[in-house]
Each structure stands twice: as structure tokens, then as C-alpha cells.
Design a protein around this motif. Structure first.
Motif, PDB file in Angstrom:
ATOM      1  N   VAL A 140       0.838  -1.194   0.000  1.00  9.47           N
ATOM      2  CA  VAL A 140       0.000   0.000   0.000  1.00  9.47           C
ATOM      3  C   VAL A 140       0.878   1.252   0.000  1.00  9.47           C
ATOM      4  CG1 VAL A 140      -1.773   1.297   1.243  1.00  9.47           C
ATOM      5  CG2 VAL A 140      -1.858  -1.203   1.199  1.00  9.47           C
ATOM      6  N   ILE A 141       0.576   2.165  -0.917  1.00  4.16           N
ATOM      7  CA  ILE A 141       1.239   3.464  -0.976  1.00  4.16           C
ATOM      8  C   ILE A 141       0.222   4.512  -0.554  1.00  4.16           C
ATOM      9  CG2 ILE A 141       2.377   5.167  -2.442  1.00  4.16           C
ATOM     10  CD1 ILE A 141       3.096   2.788  -4.321  1.00  4.16           C
ATOM     11  N   LYS A 142       0.477   5.167   0.547  1.00  5.13           N
ATOM     12  CA  LYS A 142      -0.423   6.199   1.069  1.00  5.13           C
ATOM     13  C   LYS A 142      -0.014   7.554   0.510  1.00  5.13           C
ATOM     14  CE  LYS A 142      -2.235   8.096   5.397  1.00  5.13           C
ATOM     15  NZ  LYS A 142      -3.645   7.952   4.967  1.00  5.13           N
ATOM     16  N   VAL A 143      -0.939   8.215  -0.181  1.00  5.79           N
ATOM     17  CA  VAL A 143      -0.679   9.519  -0.790  1.00  5.79           C
ATOM     18  C   VAL A 143      -1.240  10.601   0.124  1.00  5.79           C
ATOM     19  CG1 VAL A 143      -1.080  10.990  -2.796  1.00  5.79           C
ATOM     20  CG2 VAL A 143      -0.795   8.505  -3.095  1.00  5.79           C
ATOM     21  N   GLU A 144      -0.377  11.526   0.559  1.00  2.74           N
ATOM     22  CA  GLU A 144      -0.788  12.598   1.465  1.00  2.74           C
ATOM     23  C   GLU A 144      -0.398  13.955   0.894  1.00  2.74           C
ATOM     24  OE1 GLU A 144      -0.388  11.777   5.889  1.00  2.74           O
ATOM     25  OE2 GLU A 144       1.225  10.518   5.080  1.00  2.74           O
ATOM     26  N   ASP A 145      -1.206  14.954   1.214  1.00  2.00           N
ATOM     27  CA  ASP A 145      -0.882  16.325   0.852  1.00  2.00           C
ATOM     28  C   ASP A 145       0.352  16.754   1.657  1.00  2.00           C
ATOM     29  OD1 ASP A 145      -0.822  19.218   0.660  1.00  2.00           O
ATOM     30  OD2 ASP A 145      -2.926  19.130   0.033  1.00  2.00           O
ATOM     31  N   PRO A 146       1.384  17.295   0.995  1.00  2.00           N
ATOM     32  CA  PRO A 146       2.585  17.698   1.747  1.00  2.00           C
ATOM     33  C   PRO A 146       2.319  18.831   2.731  1.00  2.00           C
ATOM     34  CG  PRO A 146       2.709  18.457  -0.537  1.00  2.00           C
ATOM     35  CD  PRO A 146       1.536  17.535  -0.451  1.00  2.00           C
ATOM     36  N   ARG A 147       1.168  19.491   2.604  1.00  2.00           N
ATOM     37  CA  ARG A 147       0.857  20.639   3.464  1.00  2.00           C
ATOM     38  C   ARG A 147       0.010  20.225   4.661  1.00  2.00           C
ATOM     39  NH1 ARG A 147      -2.165  23.633  -1.207  1.00  2.00           N
ATOM     40  NH2 ARG A 147      -3.000  21.499  -1.197  1.00  2.00           N
ATOM     41  N   GLY A 148       0.386  19.144   5.334  1.00  2.00           N
ATOM     42  CA  GLY A 148      -0.325  18.744   6.543  1.00  2.00           C
ATOM     43  C   GLY A 148      -0.635  17.269   6.626  1.00  2.00           C
ATOM     44  N   GLY A 149      -0.785  16.633   5.484  1.00  2.00           N
ATOM     45  CA  GLY A 149      -0.998  15.187   5.493  1.00  2.00           C
ATOM     46  C   GLY A 149      -2.380  14.784   5.957  1.00  2.00           C
ATOM     47  N   ASP A 150      -2.488  13.532   6.312  1.00  2.00           N
ATOM     48  CA  ASP A 150      -3.756  12.948   6.746  1.00  2.00           C
ATOM     49  C   ASP A 150      -4.286  13.670   7.980  1.00  2.00           C
ATOM     50  OD1 ASP A 150      -5.826  11.233   7.686  1.00  2.00           O
ATOM     51  OD2 ASP A 150      -4.823   9.486   6.850  1.00  2.00           O
ATOM     52  N   LEU A 151      -5.591  13.894   7.993  1.00  2.06           N
ATOM     53  CA  LEU A 151      -6.221  14.536   9.148  1.00  2.06           C
ATOM     54  C   LEU A 151      -5.968  13.757  10.437  1.00  2.06           C
ATOM     55  CD1 LEU A 151      -9.673  15.320   7.491  1.00  2.06           C
ATOM     56  CD2 LEU A 151      -7.828  16.950   7.909  1.00  2.06           C
ATOM     57  N   ALA A 152      -5.837  12.439  10.334  1.00  2.18           N
ATOM     58  CA  ALA A 152      -5.655  11.617  11.526  1.00  2.18           C
ATOM     59  C   ALA A 152      -4.343  11.903  12.235  1.00  2.18           C
ATOM     60  CB  ALA A 152      -5.729  10.130  11.154  1.00  2.18           C
ATOM     61  N   ARG A 153      -3.402  12.537  11.562  1.00  2.00           N
ATOM     62  CA  ARG A 153      -2.133  12.889  12.216  1.00  2.00           C
ATOM     63  C   ARG A 153      -2.340  13.858  13.371  1.00  2.00           C
ATOM     64  NH1 ARG A 153       2.721  11.827   9.674  1.00  2.00           N
ATOM     65  NH2 ARG A 153       2.628  10.848   7.615  1.00  2.00           N
ATOM     66  N   GLU A 154      -3.454  14.578  13.361  1.00  3.31           N
ATOM     67  CA  GLU A 154      -3.726  15.569  14.400  1.00  3.31           C
ATOM     68  C   GLU A 154      -4.725  15.075  15.440  1.00  3.31           C
ATOM     69  OE1 GLU A 154      -1.826  18.217  14.341  1.00  3.31           O
ATOM     70  OE2 GLU A 154      -0.957  17.400  12.490  1.00  3.31           O
ATOM     71  N   ASN A 155      -5.044  13.795  15.414  1.00  2.00           N
ATOM     72  CA  ASN A 155      -5.990  13.237  16.391  1.00  2.00           C
ATOM     73  C   ASN A 155      -5.300  12.993  17.725  1.00  2.00           C
ATOM     74  OD1 ASN A 155      -7.925  13.175  14.407  1.00  2.00           O
ATOM     75  ND2 ASN A 155      -8.092  10.957  14.285  1.00  2.00           N
ATOM     76  N   SER A 156      -5.831  13.530  18.797  1.00  2.00           N
ATOM     77  CA  SER A 156      -5.359  13.212  20.153  1.00  2.00           C
ATOM     78  C   SER A 156      -5.989  11.881  20.571  1.00  2.00           C
ATOM     79  CB  SER A 156      -5.809  14.323  21.097  1.00  2.00           C
ATOM     80  OG  SER A 156      -5.383  14.087  22.398  1.00  2.00           O
ATOM     81  N   PRO A 157      -5.275  11.090  21.393  1.00  2.00           N
ATOM     82  CA  PRO A 157      -3.990  11.321  22.058  1.00  2.00           C
ATOM     83  C   PRO A 157      -2.802  10.955  21.164  1.00  2.00           C
ATOM     84  CG  PRO A 157      -4.911   9.246  22.798  1.00  2.00           C
ATOM     85  CD  PRO A 157      -5.937   9.854  21.883  1.00  2.00           C
ATOM     86  N   TYR A 158      -1.600  11.321  21.675  1.00  2.00           N
ATOM     87  CA  TYR A 158      -0.345  11.081  20.970  1.00  2.00           C
ATOM     88  C   TYR A 158       0.532  10.157  21.820  1.00  2.00           C
ATOM     89  CZ  TYR A 158      -1.919  15.269  18.513  1.00  2.00           C
ATOM     90  OH  TYR A 158      -2.669  16.188  17.813  1.00  2.00           O
ATOM     91  N   VAL A 159       1.523   9.555  21.166  1.00  6.48           N
ATOM     92  CA  VAL A 159       2.504   8.764  21.909  1.00  6.48           C
ATOM     93  C   VAL A 159       3.898   9.173  21.439  1.00  6.48           C
ATOM     94  CG1 VAL A 159       2.490   6.809  20.278  1.00  6.48           C
ATOM     95  CG2 VAL A 159       3.153   6.437  22.672  1.00  6.48           C
ATOM     96  N   GLY A 160       4.835   9.198  22.388  1.00  8.60           N
ATOM     97  CA  GLY A 160       6.201   9.585  22.060  1.00  8.60           C
ATOM     98  C   GLY A 160       7.115   9.358  23.237  1.00  8.60           C
ATOM     99  N   ARG A 161       8.130  10.168  23.359  1.00  5.86           N
ATOM    100  CA  ARG A 161       9.145   9.953  24.404  1.00  5.86           C
ATOM    101  C   ARG A 161       8.568  10.102  25.812  1.00  5.86           C
ATOM    102  NH1 ARG A 161      12.984  14.800  22.559  1.00  5.86           N
ATOM    103  NH2 ARG A 161      12.138  14.074  20.553  1.00  5.86           N
ATOM    104  N   ASP A 162       7.450  10.848  25.952  1.00 10.10           N
ATOM    105  CA  ASP A 162       6.823  11.037  27.266  1.00 10.10           C
ATOM    106  C   ASP A 162       5.668  10.064  27.504  1.00 10.10           C
ATOM    107  OD1 ASP A 162       8.557  13.171  27.653  1.00 10.10           O
ATOM    108  OD2 ASP A 162       7.121  14.637  26.877  1.00 10.10           O
ATOM    109  N   GLY A 163       5.527   9.059  26.646  1.00  9.93           N
ATOM    110  CA  GLY A 163       4.389   8.151  26.762  1.00  9.93           C
ATOM    111  C   GLY A 163       3.174   8.710  26.052  1.00  9.93           C
TER     112      GLY A 163
END
Length: 398
Positions: free
Chosen positions: A21-44
Motif C-alpha cells: 500500500v502506498i499512502k498519498v498525502e498532501d505535503p501541506r499537513g498530510g492525513d487529518l488523523a495525524r492531528e488526532n489526540s492522544p499522541y505517543v512519544g518519548r513522554d508516553g
């Protein structure tokens, strides 16, 4: 070419079944789901993004097994890249509002021009033939489909299903359509356009019950935690939770009365036959509830199962996802941030299908950054050289 949930879930299913699967995203922000809370990272797990490499858990789950490229479909020259991708593809999936893909020059006609064998799936709120601009989210489709008035007590407000059922159901139909179209292509060599409506998908499920017939028979459509036309059938309160039980048939009903310590209920004319139990469902359910409320859920389940009555505790989602049965079958699975894998114990959906001669699962690829796999796809797959990639980037195409 999908974003949010419905389209990405369709391609997630295909990825889990073995598709590249090749996911095509707008370079100016990408998929809306990228901004969905919650997030995970170095702080959990956090409600707000604290670091640049924090990843939305929605994106982490839905982008599994996919390579990601960036493509600004509104930029001059983007349509040429789209057609080049189509020449190397079997399937295109898009979930724009109706008419948008054609207006952008990436609709079925453009894909078919590049590859007559392409299977092109449009997944939208109201169908590809709907007037352009009809936006749909899961809650809108739940409202329009009638689904919100199939649950809850008779006088209660409409009930929104707690899972995004329309967003999840329509892509399952999309995948069924895609696989059927691929099989037809194997026989004929011809591709085609598949058109799936979220409203149509969910309404078709609502329509499995004949609501007009229930009304004509004077049977209430909304009966809360139970289904009175199948009584006893449903969920009953216990001392510490709830139990679900099914005692529709004669043997099961007798088992239920035995578990309740009231075998004489089998001789009560109100409860002595299936039709009688349905006709007297309110009285019957009151007796069951009076019994179940005195017991812990585990004890109610034990007594019912001892009499062969199907029963189960009503669990919270966190507990359900770690059921050993679904974990063993990889119907739910662990996910983790690729850079901070030990920061949270997260589980998400697997592929709930098993094959005797194949396996399901997801490749390790995941587009953390927008356009993460531009070089591999545009360079290695399509054959674009470094100079062309640099020029496309400068022009804002990728």
C-alpha cells in the motif's frame, strides 16, 4: 488517496491481507488523523503533542504496513505523477467527497487512461453520484441511517454508537467490492469503478430488521438493554456490573428458570412458550432483573452456564482487547512508537480472518513523516532521478 478513518481503514485491511500500500498525502499537513489526540512519544501517551516526533495513536494504528508519499493534487504536474502511480498499481482507493477526485484530475477516468485494468474504489458519504460537496462524518451517517433510534430506552434520546460504526462498516464493503472486482479482472482483464456509500452501508444494516412490521404488530422498536421480541434476550444488571444472556428457545428458557432457582416459571402460562414469553416480556424481564441484581456478575454467569444458557459479563473495551482468545488469533495486536517502543502498552485491531494456506499481518513500514518514502516510490518504483525529485519538491508538487 484517503484520509481520516473510512478510507485508511479500507487500505489497512488490504495491507493486512498482503497488499503493498502506498499512502498519498498532501505535503501541506498530510492525513487529518495525524492531528488526532492522544499522541505517543518519548513522554508516553499525552493529550497534546509535546514533541515534533510525537505520533497520533490514530495515525500509528491506521498507517501500519503502508509506505507514504507526498503529492499536492492541486499543483500543476501532480496528475502526471498520479497516472504514473496508477500504471504500477492494481487498485486505487479514494474517499474524497463526491466529485472532488474528478475535479482534481485523479478520478476514475484519469486512472483508467493510465491503466485500463485499474480497480478504482470511491468511498464517500452518499455515493459517487451524489451532488458534489456532501460532506459526511460518522456521526452524520449514524444520524441519517436511523441507527441512533435502534438502541436505547423507548423515551431516551437517540444513542450514538460508541465506535465509529459507519466509518468502519463502509470500508469493509469497499474491500469486498475490490476483491470481487479483482476476481472479475482475472477472468476478463477489465478493471472497473467501485462506488461505496457510507450511508448506504449502514442503512443496509439497519434495514435487516423490518421496522414497519414491528410497528404494525405493536412491538416496540426500542427496548433498551433487551430485545423483547426475542425475550429473554439482552443485558441485565448485577450487583457489580451487567450480564448478557440468551434464552430464546424452550430448552434455554427452562435452563434460565432453573439457574434462577425458579423452575416453576416453566409452568406459568405467561412464560410457558416462546410466544407467551414475548407477549409478557416486561413481566419476565422484571423477574430476571430482580434475580440478577442480587448476584455478582461472575456468579450469575456461572449459574447460567451450568444450565447451558449462553451468558457473558459485559466488559469494558480495555479488558476485551486483551482477551486471550482474540490475542492468540492476533485479532487485536500491540502497536508502539517506532522510536520509543516501551513508552506505552497499546493495542489495536488486527485482521480477524484466518487462512489455512496463508497468513495475515503488517509490514514494518510506517510513514512517520509526510512523504517519508518519496525516494523509494518516486525514485525506485517510478524511475524518477534525483534532479527531477528535487525539481518537484521545489515546485511544491511533492
Amino acid at each position: 488517496m484517503t484520509r481520516a478513518l473510512a478510507g485508511p481503514y479500507a487500505t489497512l485491511l488490504l495491507a493486512g491481507l498482503g497488499a503493498e500500500v502506498i499512502k498519498v498525502e498532501d505535503p501541506r499537513g498530510g492525513d487529518l488523523a495525524r492531528e488526532n489526540s492522544p499522541y505517543v512519544g518519548r513522554d508516553g501517551v499525552t493529550v497534546e503533542r509535546a514533541h515534533a516526533d510525537d505520533v497520533s495513536i490514530s495515525h500509528l494504528s491506521r498507517a501500519r504496513g503502508k509506505q507514504g508519499v507526498s503529492l499536492n493534487l492541486k499543483a500543476p504536474g501532480a496528475q502526471q505523477l498520479f497516472q504514473d502511480l496508477c500504471r504500477n498499481a492494481d487498485i486505487v482507493v479514494e474517499n474524497f467527497t463526491a466529485g472532488t477526485a474528478d475535479r482534481l484530475g485523479v478520478g476514475y477516468a484519469a486512472a483508467r487512461e493510465a491503466n485500463p485494468a485499474i480497480v478504482y474504489c470511491s468511498l464517500s458519504g452518499f455515493g459517487a453520484d451524489a451532488p458534489e460537496g456532501g460532506k459526511a462524518m460518522d456521526v452524520i451517517i449514524q444520524a441519517l441511517s436511523g441507527a441512533m433510534y435502534t438502541s436505547g430506552d423507548p423515551d431516551a434520546p437517540p444513542v450514538r454508537m460508541g465506535i465509529p460504526i459507519a466509518d468502519m462498516l463502509a470500508p469493509v464493503f469497499a474491500v469486498i467490492g475490490i476483491l470481487a472486482a479483482l476476481e472479475q479482472r482475472h477472468r476478463t482483464g477489465q478493471g472497473q469503478h467501485i462506488d461505496v456509500s457510507m450511508l448506504g452501508a449502514l442503512t443496509s444494516f439497519v434495514a435487516i430488521e423490518n421496522w414497519a412490521a414491528l410497528a404494525a404488530a405493536g412491538m416496540p422498536a426500542r427496548t433498551g438493554l433487551t430485545v423483547q421480541r426475542l425475550s429473554p434476550f439482552g443485558v441485565f444488571e448485577c450487583a457489580d456490573g451487567y450480564v448478557a444472556l440468551v434464552a430464546v428457545h424452550e430448552k434455554l428458557a427452562r435452563g434460565l428458570f432453573q439457574a434462577m432457582g425458579a423452575p416453576e416459571m416453566s409452568d406459568d402460562p405467561r412464560f410457558a412458550s416462546r410466544d407467551a414469553r414475548v407477549a409478557n416480556a416486561v413481566a419476565l424481564e422484571a423477574k430476571i432483573a430482580a434475580w440478577s441484581r442480587t448476584l455478582p456478575t461472575a456468579e450469575a454467569v456461572r449459574l447460567l452456564e451450568a444450565q447451558g444458557v449462553p451468558a457473558a459479563p459485559v466488559r469494558h473495551p480495555e479488558e476485551a482487547l486483551t482477551d486471550p482468545r482474540v490475542m492468540a488469533r492476533v485479532e487485536t495486536m500491540a502497536i508502539a512508537h517506532p522510536r520509543y517502543p516501551h513508552q506505552a502498552d497499546l493495542r489495536t485491531s488486527g485482521i480477524p480472518i484466518r487462512f489455512s494456506e496463508a497468513r495475515t499481518g503488517f509490514d514494518e513500514t510506517l510513514p512517520i513523516a509526510i512523504g517519508e518514502h518519496n525516494r523509494q516510490i518516486y525514485g525506485d518504483l517510478l524511475g524518477y532521478d534525483a534532479a527531477r525529485l528535487e525539481q518537484l519538491a521545489k515546485q511544491g508538487v511533492i
